[in-house]
Write an enzyme that holds these catalytic residues in place. Structure first.
Site, PDB file in Angstrom:
ATOM      1  N   VAL A   1       0.734  -1.233   0.015  1.00  0.00           N
ATOM      2  CA  VAL A   1       0.072  -0.054  -0.130  1.00  0.00           C
ATOM      3  C   VAL A   1       0.814   1.254  -0.094  1.00  0.00           C
ATOM      4  CG1 VAL A   1      -1.909   1.135   1.189  1.00  0.00           C
ATOM      5  CG2 VAL A   1      -1.710  -1.329   1.395  1.00  0.00           C
TER       6      VAL A   1
ATOM      7  N   GLU B   1     -10.274   5.648   5.320  1.00  0.00           N
ATOM      8  CA  GLU B   1     -11.278   5.206   4.361  1.00  0.00           C
ATOM      9  C   GLU B   1     -10.656   3.823   3.676  1.00  0.00           C
ATOM     10  OE1 GLU B   1     -14.362   6.529   3.095  1.00  0.00           O
ATOM     11  OE2 GLU B   1     -14.268   4.360   2.986  1.00  0.00           O
TER      12      GLU B   1
ATOM     13  N   GLY C   1     -11.016  -1.402   0.858  1.00  0.00           N
ATOM     14  CA  GLY C   1     -10.051  -1.000  -0.201  1.00  0.00           C
ATOM     15  C   GLY C   1     -10.818   0.410  -0.583  1.00  0.00           C
TER      16      GLY C   1
ATOM     17  N   ILE D   1     -13.645   1.258  -1.932  1.00  0.00           N
ATOM     18  CA  ILE D   1     -15.236   1.461  -1.992  1.00  0.00           C
ATOM     19  C   ILE D   1     -15.324   2.496  -0.776  1.00  0.00           C
ATOM     20  CG2 ILE D   1     -17.257   0.732  -1.492  1.00  0.00           C
ATOM     21  CD1 ILE D   1     -16.408  -2.113  -2.239  1.00  0.00           C
TER      22      ILE D   1
ATOM     23  N   GLY E   1      -1.015 -12.303  -5.341  1.00  0.00           N
ATOM     24  CA  GLY E   1      -0.858 -11.044  -4.499  1.00  0.00           C
ATOM     25  C   GLY E   1      -1.884 -10.688  -3.461  1.00  0.00           C
TER      26      GLY E   1
ATOM     27  N   GLU F   1      -1.996 -13.344   1.856  1.00  0.00           N
ATOM     28  CA  GLU F   1      -0.630 -13.205   2.386  1.00  0.00           C
ATOM     29  C   GLU F   1      -0.413 -14.558   2.689  1.00  0.00           C
ATOM     30  OE1 GLU F   1      -0.753 -10.729   5.909  1.00  0.00           O
ATOM     31  OE2 GLU F   1      -2.133  -9.407   5.048  1.00  0.00           O
TER      32      GLU F   1
ATOM     33  N   LYS G   1     -13.307  -5.036   9.889  1.00  0.00           N
ATOM     34  CA  LYS G   1     -13.876  -3.930   8.869  1.00  0.00           C
ATOM     35  C   LYS G   1     -15.350  -3.900   9.262  1.00  0.00           C
ATOM     36  CE  LYS G   1     -11.002  -5.236   5.187  1.00  0.00           C
ATOM     37  NZ  LYS G   1     -10.949  -5.984   3.966  1.00  0.00           N
TER      38      LYS G   1
END
Ligand code: NAP
Length: 416
Positions: free
Chosen positions: A15, A121, A126, A128, A179, A182, A197
């Protein structure tokens, strides 16, 4: 006019590098990354060594830096970094759902006490824009439900096992090669990641702060070909779905479990690494958002959106949390479940209130009925270690009236 922000970035992995790329290729918005803190001194970097530091205090103690962007993969260290940054009056942007779900109350208090902004966010689904939608668009509307597919890895595995008949192991390997998963996929396939989440979303949708240990998560690790066949024969797909639902008496139920999805459901065609979120408002009805739940650039774009919002002085208002009659969390609900079991004795661990269907074959047995969610929480370990599979037959949960009536009677007796 918006201010050009100076950023201290923690983490330069999937990220972090995505954000770097998105920021450098964005035409509309500019901000400067002044320093990047990483951990491993032996890794080669794609940026100049003058940008890199291995000392977190170089960022935290730099008065020039007004925003800390936290994108590391260690939730406890992230908590330390984020708390120190907030205490020093720096705004924080993070994508770390485990950090947030585990320390939601402390972090809420810290951003308030220090009068700074904490935005996240990218932590839920992700790219959205679910948190900002709940904060800004649905801030005044009472919501009935938020549900969906919040985890790309498990959705990828389910898509491949159900649609392409790959084995669970093959699908997981493919997800790792691409990817999406993990090396240790536990958080994803056991439903911890979507639970974190769901906890973050429950705060913005219903004003609830819930401890992760009080929320059931059952994943997809025990799925086998019998469950897939059962679902296929009925025209269903299987998805791992968090449910956050309002019930009578201003109560809200939150949990994560696999669910049979019918063709007419919005989530039926959300496949592979994609996420989908369904928001149901009291007046607006059902809304559906779909997008990439993970990945370097989509997640980097969500982080950039938060940084851009910061440059305009944006803060979450937490209106639903601050409202006087915020709902309360409950696990005393009846869920309509399919459970595949191995031996008749397995049923001694499961106390159904109502049985609608039971099948006993030579190698495969299942039962469908309604059961109190607390019974599933108590039986969770047994279900997982004895290889039972559960799936919601119906997304809608109802308050367990027997328990709720009993509690009211007990309360009245105590008062009497
Ligand atoms: N990957 C996704 O699609 C995605 C989507 C949404 C949210 N997230 C969240 O975003 C965060 C980052 O995920 P990721 O996939 O980018 O992880 P990642 O690829 O494993 O990268 C982690 C980075 O953190 C650095 N790091 C670890 N401990 C550190 C410490 N103590 N101090 C400074 N740097 C440290 C690592 O440094 P080295 O480079 O030196 O090893 C690495 O650069 C996680 O919270 C994750 O849950 C990820």
């Amino acid at each position: 006019m918006s201010k050009k922000l100076k950023i201290g970035l923690f983490g330069f992995g999937c990220v972090g590098q995505g954000l770097y790329h998105v920021l450098n290729n964005s035409t509309g918005f500019k901000a400067d990354i002044i320093k990047i803190a990483v951990k491993d001194k032996n890794k080669t970097r794609t940026v100049g060594s003058d940008l890199i530091t291995y000392d977190k205090w170089e960022i935290l103690n730099n008065p020039e830096i007004d925003v800390v962007v936290e994108l590391i993969d260690d939730a406890e260290e992230a908590f330390h970094i984020v708390s120190e940054a907030l205490r020093r009056g720096k705004h924080v942007v993070t994508a770390n759902k485990k950090l947030l779900a585990t320390h939601l109350e402390e972090l809420y208090c810290l951003q308030k006490e220090n009068n700074v902004s904490l935005l996240y966010e990218a932590s839920a689904c992700g790219s959205i824009p679910i948190i900002r939608s709940l904060e800004e668009y649905f801030d005044n509307e009472e919501l009935e439900k938020v549900s969906g597919i919040f985890n790309g890895t498990s959705n990828y595995i389910l898509s491949k096992t159900i649609n392409e008949k790959l084995s669970y192991g093959e699908a997981l390997k493919q997800a790792q090669e691409k990817g999406f998963a993990e090396t240790d996929p536990t958080n994803d396939v056991e439903g911890f990641d979507p639970k974190f989440k769901a906890i973050i979303i429950a705060l913005h949708a219903f004003g609830l702060i819930i401890k992760p240990e009080n929320v059931l998560n059952i994943g997809i690790t025990t799925l086998d070909e019998h469950d897939i066949r059962y679902a296929s024969e009925k025209g269903y797909k299987i998805k791992l779905t968090p449910v956050i639902q309002r019930l009578e008496g201003n109560q809200v139920s939150v949990f994560v479990a696999p669910r049979f999805i019918k063709e007419q459901d919005q989530l039926f065609n959300v496949e592979n690494e994609f996420n989908g979120v369904v928001v149901e408002g009291k007046f607006s009805g059902e809304q559906f958002l779909q997008g990439r739940g993970a990945g370097s650039l989509p997640t980097g774009a969500a982080v950039l959106s938060d940084i851009s919002a910061l440059s305009h002085g944006y803060r979450y208002e937490f209106k639903k949390y601050l409202q006087k009659n915020a709902p309360v969390f409950t696990n005393d609900v009846l869920v309509h479940l399919y459970i595949r079991y191995n031996r008749e004795e397995d049923l001694n661990h499961l106390f159904f209130d109502e049985v609608n269907e039971k099948y006993t074959g030579s190698t495969y047995h299942y039962i469908v009925g309604k059961i109190n969610l607390k019974k599933i929480i108590e039986a969770r370990e047994f279900i997982l270690t004895h290889n039972l599979f559960i799936a919601l037959v119906d997304e809608k949960v109802t308050l367990d009236r027997t328990v709720n009536n009993k509690e009211i009677v007990e309360e009245l007796q105590m008062v009497g």
